[in-house]
Design an enzyme around this catalytic site. Structure first.
Site, mmCIF file in Angstrom:
data_model
loop_
_atom_site.group_PDB
_atom_site.id
_atom_site.type_symbol
_atom_site.label_atom_id
_atom_site.label_comp_id
_atom_site.label_asym_id
_atom_site.label_seq_id
_atom_site.Cartn_x
_atom_site.Cartn_y
_atom_site.Cartn_z
ATOM 1 N N LYS A 1 63.807 75.120 54.163
ATOM 2 C CA LYS A 1 63.658 75.373 52.719
ATOM 3 C C LYS A 1 62.361 74.744 52.227
ATOM 4 C CE LYS A 1 66.287 74.715 48.387
ATOM 5 N NZ LYS A 1 67.492 74.096 47.776
ATOM 6 N N SER B 1 70.440 77.427 45.199
ATOM 7 C CA SER B 1 69.008 77.631 45.207
ATOM 8 C C SER B 1 68.421 77.852 46.607
ATOM 9 C CB SER B 1 68.325 76.412 44.575
ATOM 10 O OG SER B 1 68.526 75.262 45.384
ATOM 11 N N SER C 1 73.894 74.177 46.145
ATOM 12 C CA SER C 1 72.803 75.012 46.655
ATOM 13 C C SER C 1 72.791 75.283 48.152
ATOM 14 C CB SER C 1 71.461 74.403 46.277
ATOM 15 O OG SER C 1 71.171 74.720 44.951
HETATM 16 N N1 GLN Z 1 72.818 75.944 40.909
HETATM 17 C C1 GLN Z 1 72.829 74.552 40.545
HETATM 18 C C2 GLN Z 1 71.650 74.289 39.642
HETATM 19 O O1 GLN Z 1 71.043 75.198 39.258
HETATM 20 C C3 GLN Z 1 72.775 73.702 41.786
HETATM 21 C C4 GLN Z 1 71.432 73.637 42.364
HETATM 22 C C5 GLN Z 1 71.334 72.799 43.612
HETATM 23 O O2 GLN Z 1 72.338 72.452 44.216
HETATM 24 N N2 GLN Z 1 70.107 72.437 43.949
HETATM 25 O O3 GLN Z 1 71.342 73.193 39.300
#
Ligand code: GLN
Length: 484
Positions: A72, A147, A171
């Protein structure tokens, strides 16, 4: 089934027996990426030449020797760009390796390239990337989750054997569920965060995406352990996580929290997860109904604590030290202001503003400190539950993948995609998502993967992996191949 469809475990056997060579493996994957990534768009950057070079001298006797892995774009890999899918980091080249990257290198892995993500890991669909969105390998009209959507799509589409992601509120687990692969969020402190670009430091953890639960255990063996460069990393002993994947879970106590089977959950997701629970009973586990009473506050608490930390962490991107700088500034304040205005996307700005607000004088007690108190209640919910059960079963996400563009107009709708994953980060405990079925095809939407989440106590990776492995071995979901 061709070479690209192998699990890491199967690939290692073939490499060790010299049935195939690391060069052949890398070539096969690069061909796969070339053929389908223009549509999936999982990768931001593929290191073809470096991967081919590394393959030539790969030592297949090491734990991940010759295994290509995708990363990532939130982790520093020395000499590579690291943009976090943000314009503000355009041109930034990582000067050092994250600890997890060093561990992969020591284990002999081949770093294949960088995967797309929501900008600074903020989002649930990978549509917040400054470099265009990634699509779901099971349906190109759908999002891969986020994400870490690029990492999930790369593994789900067999464009990588495994990948690394980060999980602050879901995420890793949510995109794994939506792309039909396995994703594990370790206990806070199990894996070093050194070299991970911070979003909410008290919640962030790095973890693996894999095709099987056994592979997740293998990757966790490599990634886990204390790191003097991360003072939140734990000195807890790391057991050999592959050793106890026996398939036998007789007598294991598995909790089913009533707060996770609520209105609004897709009936097909509900049915698939309930069928998985029945399967566990068949395998000899004891199913116990439990309650995690503060669950309904998790999303609200998260959007106070995570944004507060993000507003502080992202203050460092001001055009002085990293990435881009606004052109022709009239003075230093103009330079800071315009660099940030031009460099950050709308969701990141929304979080910085929200986080700054909840920390501002007069509001910190009402919001931030209050949220911390509720976080403690959520943590206690889990600790009480784990006095009664070994692990907890829930859906990973309330729905399967949604269509691209469907939720971009409503931040709240997007935030609700993580309703079942966020509490795990707030409590610091570990969780894994693994495939447990598919939706029925409908209209122009083909069948889409559904994920089962298994939550374990602190340092309970061994338990959730053992439970996940037993289920996986008795079902065939992980063997299904996407249409692409
Ligand atoms: N979708 C969640 C957010 O937007 C979690 C994101 C993550 O785990 N980095 O914050």
């Amino acid at each position: 089934m061709s070479m690209i469809h192998f699990s890491v475990t199967a690939l290692r056997k073939q490499l060790a027996a010299k049935e195939i060579s690391p060069v052949e493996v890398v070539d096969a994957l690069l061909a796969r990426i070339e053929a389908i990534d223009p549509q999936v768009k999982a990768y931001l950057h593929v290191d073809a030449a470096a991967a081919r070079e590394a393959a030539k001298s790969a030592d297949v006797t090491r734990p991940l020797g010759g295994v290509p892995i995708a990363i990532k774009d939130v982790l520093n890999v020395k000499g590579d760009p690291c943009t976090c899918a943000s314009k503000i980091l355009k041109g930034y080249i990582a000067p050092y390796d994250a600890t997890t990257i060093g561990k992969l290198r020591d284990a002999g892995a081949i770093l294949l390239g960088r995967t797309n993500m929501d900008e600074f890991a903020m989002g649930s669909s990978t549509e917040n990337s400054s470099w265009g969105s990634t699509r779901n390998p099971w349906s190109l009209a759908h999002i891969p989750g986020g994400s870490s959507g690029g990492s999930a799509a790369a593994v789900g589409a067999h464009e990588a054997f495994a990948a690394l992601g980060s999980d602050t509120g879901g995420s890793i687990r949510q995109p794994a569920a939506l792309c039909g692969c396995v994703g594990l969020k370790p206990t806070y402190g199990r894996v070093s965060r050194f070299g991970l670009v911070a979003f909410a430091s008290s919640l962030d953890q790095i973890g693996p995406f894999t095709k099987t639960v056994e592979d997740a255990a293998l990757l966790m063996n490599v990634l886990s352990g204390h790191d003097p460069l991360d003072n939140t990393s734990s000195r807890q002993q790391v057991p050999d996580l592959t050793a106890r994947l026996t398939g036998d879970i007789k007598g294991m106590k598995l909790g089913v929290p009533k707060e996770y089977f609520i209105e609004g959950i897709d009936p097909q997701v509900d049915a698939a997860v309930k069928a998985a629970i029945a399967k566990y009973q068949e395998l000899g586990a004891e199913i116990v109904e439990i309650s995690l009473p503060h669950t309904e506050h998790a999303v609200a608490v998260y959007y106070i604590l995570a944004t507060a930390e993000a507003s502080a962490n992202l203050a460092r991107f001001d055009g002085v030290r990293y990435g881009t700088r606004a052109e022709k500034p009239t003075g230093v304040l103009d330079m800071y202001g315009r660099t940030r205005a031009e460099g950050f996307g709308p969701e990141v700005k929304r979080r910085i503003i929200l986080g700054t607000y909840v920390l501002s004088s007069g509001y910190a007690d009402a919001y931030y400190k209050h949220a911390q108190k509720v976080q403690e209640l959520i943590r206690q919910d889990f600790h009480k539950a784990f006095e009664k059960v070994d692990a907890i079963l829930t859906p990973t996400s309330p729905t399967a993948a949604f269509k691209a563009g469907e939720r971009t107009a409503s931040p709240l709708q997007m935030y609700l995609a993580d309703i079942f994953t966020i509490a795990v980060n707030l409590a610091g405990v570990c969780g894994i998502s693994l495939p447990c079925g598919f939706t029925m095809p409908e209209g122009d939407t083909p069948r889409l993967p559904i994920g089962l989440q298994i939550i374990g106590p602190n340092w309970g990776e061994e338990t959730i992996l053992r439970a996940g492995h037993a289920y996986e071995q008795s079902t065939g979901w992980h063997k299904e191949l996407p249409p692409i």
